[in-house]
Design a protein around this motif. Sequence first.
Motif, short mmCIF file in Angstrom:
data_model
loop_
_atom_site.label_atom_id
_atom_site.label_comp_id
_atom_site.label_asym_id
_atom_site.label_seq_id
_atom_site.Cartn_x
_atom_site.Cartn_y
_atom_site.Cartn_z
N LEU A 115 2.99 20.04 8.48
CA LEU A 115 3.68 18.85 7.99
C LEU A 115 4.37 18.03 9.07
O LEU A 115 4.28 16.81 9.08
CB LEU A 115 4.69 19.28 6.92
N ARG A 116 5.07 18.72 9.97
CA ARG A 116 5.81 17.96 10.99
C ARG A 116 4.88 17.19 11.91
O ARG A 116 5.11 16.03 12.22
CB ARG A 116 6.71 18.91 11.78
N GLU A 117 3.80 17.86 12.32
CA GLU A 117 2.82 17.17 13.18
C GLU A 117 2.19 16.01 12.44
O GLU A 117 2.00 14.93 13.00
CB GLU A 117 1.74 18.15 13.63
N ALA A 118 1.86 16.23 11.19
CA ALA A 118 1.24 15.15 10.40
C ALA A 118 2.20 13.98 10.27
O ALA A 118 1.79 12.82 10.37
CB ALA A 118 0.85 15.68 9.02
N ALA A 119 3.48 14.27 10.07
CA ALA A 119 4.48 13.21 9.92
C ALA A 119 4.57 12.38 11.20
O ALA A 119 4.64 11.15 11.15
CB ALA A 119 5.83 13.81 9.56
N GLU A 120 4.52 13.05 12.34
CA GLU A 120 4.60 12.32 13.63
C GLU A 120 3.36 11.47 13.87
O GLU A 120 3.46 10.31 14.27
CB GLU A 120 4.82 13.32 14.77
N VAL A 139 0.85 -1.20 0.00
CA VAL A 139 0.00 0.00 0.00
C VAL A 139 0.88 1.24 0.00
O VAL A 139 1.81 1.34 0.81
CB VAL A 139 -0.90 0.07 1.26
N ALA A 140 0.58 2.19 -0.90
CA ALA A 140 1.29 3.48 -0.92
C ALA A 140 0.35 4.60 -0.51
O ALA A 140 -0.78 4.68 -1.01
CB ALA A 140 1.85 3.75 -2.31
N PHE A 141 0.83 5.45 0.40
CA PHE A 141 0.04 6.57 0.91
C PHE A 141 0.64 7.90 0.48
O PHE A 141 1.87 8.06 0.50
CB PHE A 141 0.09 6.61 2.44
N PRO A 142 -0.19 8.92 0.24
CA PRO A 142 0.31 10.30 0.20
C PRO A 142 0.27 10.84 1.64
O PRO A 142 -0.21 10.15 2.55
CB PRO A 142 -0.73 11.01 -0.67
N ALA A 143 0.75 12.07 1.84
CA ALA A 143 0.68 12.70 3.17
C ALA A 143 -0.71 13.32 3.33
O ALA A 143 -0.92 14.51 3.05
CB ALA A 143 1.78 13.74 3.30
N ILE A 144 -1.65 12.47 3.80
CA ILE A 144 -3.06 12.87 3.92
C ILE A 144 -3.19 14.14 4.77
O ILE A 144 -2.51 14.27 5.80
CB ILE A 144 -3.87 11.71 4.55
N SER A 145 -4.05 15.04 4.34
CA SER A 145 -4.41 16.29 5.05
C SER A 145 -3.37 17.40 5.01
O SER A 145 -3.63 18.49 5.52
CB SER A 145 -4.79 16.03 6.52
#
Length: 177
Positions: A127-132, A113-119
């Motif tokens: 970005l940093r919070e989403a990555a964590e 499964v491949a994901f983009p950086a949702i939201s």
Amino acid sequence: MSQVTVECVQGNIADQPDMDAIVNAANAQLMPGAGVAGAIHSAAGPGLAQECRPLAPIRCGQAVISSAHALPNRHVIHCLGPVYGVDEPSDQLLASCYREALMLAEQNSLSSVAFPAISTGVFGYPLREAAEVTAQAIADTLPRLKSVKQVRLVLFRSGDYRTFRHAFSQAGLVPAG
Ligand code: ADP
């Protein structure tokens, strides 16, 4: 030790031909839009929107699965991420997208499964919070995976790639460096 390979790459989510499923950062109506949804629907062709119509609307944090039409994958998994500052609790809703998508892949006996950086685009998640949040959600779900052997995060921009890679190495998902 987990038997699942996790990786971060820089690239286009609509160009991941070696993956069973790609994930769409969808809107509630599952219609073509900007960013990821635009790239996926234009590569898949109009059949994707047609198939998605009866599946919509989806709720925030939910994932649904469709076939992939003209894309080189077997399926598209559509997730509705939180709009930052609007849909709360945003971290739990974002984590739910990754967990639900991985469990849907599992139920459909998919192995990659491949994901983009949702939201992190139009929906404004820093970005940093989403990555964590993303790294933690994937780490928490790994023990439940049997069929899924490979999880890939596809970041469009090089700075985003570096931020995700750092968060994923901090979470022990990818080697440091
Ligand atoms: P959302 O509405 O969930 O924020 P977007 O599609 O606006 O979703 O953006 C999500 C992320 O995907 C952003 O970081 C954006 O830069 C990135 N992105 C946009 N197009 C692509 C693409 N073709 N492949 C991978 N990532 C992309």
